[in-house]
Design an enzyme around this catalytic site. Structure first.
Site: not given
Ligand code: AP5
Length: 211
Positions: A13, A85, A124, A155, A166
């Site tokens: 996203k 969400r 990532r 992160r 998540r």
């Protein structure tokens, strides 16, 4: 262009929002980035939302809505990344857009299986200078680049435990929004396992804008 990007964590996203904004001039509204900015500022609110963020839990709806709302009237259009969400957020968004007299053009669901997502998230890295997202294998951070000198960091919520939580929340609360928007004729599903540029092309096709 006003589009909503829905997708599990790691579907791309943030990556696609940035590319779409560059190509169309739309504004990116990323509630995840807003949450991380607030955490970085070390405000009272930032300390509160950090607890949710680092555990992989959703931040309470009222806080998220307050963060997103001021940007929804942007005349250049927007790409919503990570909002809404759940159904309560989707209903609040509907009400706000009605007040502003603007409409969503498309809701794009980025589809990818969970196993691929865990692998993506563990690779990532994000630039602390530009905010650009990279992947150590698929899209490596540049070395000695003046344009983006980094540093390139992982992160706090990209731990295996938080990633699993998540994804669980995504399937429970966010995925049902696909039906919510399909009933309004707004949903388009895009295979997010393809390369980053291929996914961008498909999204632009879906919203009627060519790359
Ligand atoms: P948020 O920042 O929105 O995180 P997320 O939903 O967990 O999504 P991610 O950013 O992890 O994934 P992404 O789909 O953007 O993937 P990316 O493009 O980075 O939210 C963080 C937290 O804030 C939440 O947990 C919550 O606490 C809070 N929050 C935010 N919004 C909220 C809301 N509305 N309500 C309540 N709480 C909220 O890509 C991932 C990796 O894959 C990258 O390394 C990338 O380079 C790579 N990649 C991307 N596409 C491809 C491809 N096609 N092929 C190969 N690699 C790819």
């Amino acid at each position: 262009m006003r589009i909503i990007l829905i997708g599990p964590q790691g579907a791309g996203k943030g990556t696609q929002a940035k590319r779409l904004a560059e190509k169309t001039g739309a504004r990116i509204i990323s509630t995840g980035d807003m949450v991380r900015e607030e955490i970085k500022s070390d405000s009272e609110l930032g300390r509160k939302v950090k607890e949710y963020n680092d555990r992989g839990e959703l931040v309470p709806d009222d806080i998220i809505v307050e963060m997103a709302k001021p940007h929804l009237g942007a005349p250049e259009g927007w790409v919503l990344d990570g909002f809404p969400r759940n159904e309560a957020q989707a209903r609040t968004l509907d009400e706000t857009l009605e007040e502003l007299d603007v409409e969503v053009d498309r809701v794009v669901a980025l589809e990818a299986p969970d196993e691929a997502l865990v692998k993506r998230l563990s690779g990532r890295r994000q630039s602390q200078t530009t905010g650009r997202i990279y992947h150590i294998e698929h899209d490596p951070p540049p070395q000695n680049s003046e344009e983006d000198p980094g540093p390139f960091v992982q992160r706090d919520d990209d731990t295996e435990e938080a990633i699993r939580r998540r994804l669980e929340i995504y399937h429970e609360q966010t995925e049902p929004l696909k039906d919510y928007y399909a009933e309004r004729g707004l949903l388009v599903e895009v295979d997010a396992t393809r390369s980053i540029p291929e996914v961008t092309e498909e999204v632009l096709d879906a919203v009627g804008e060519r790359a």
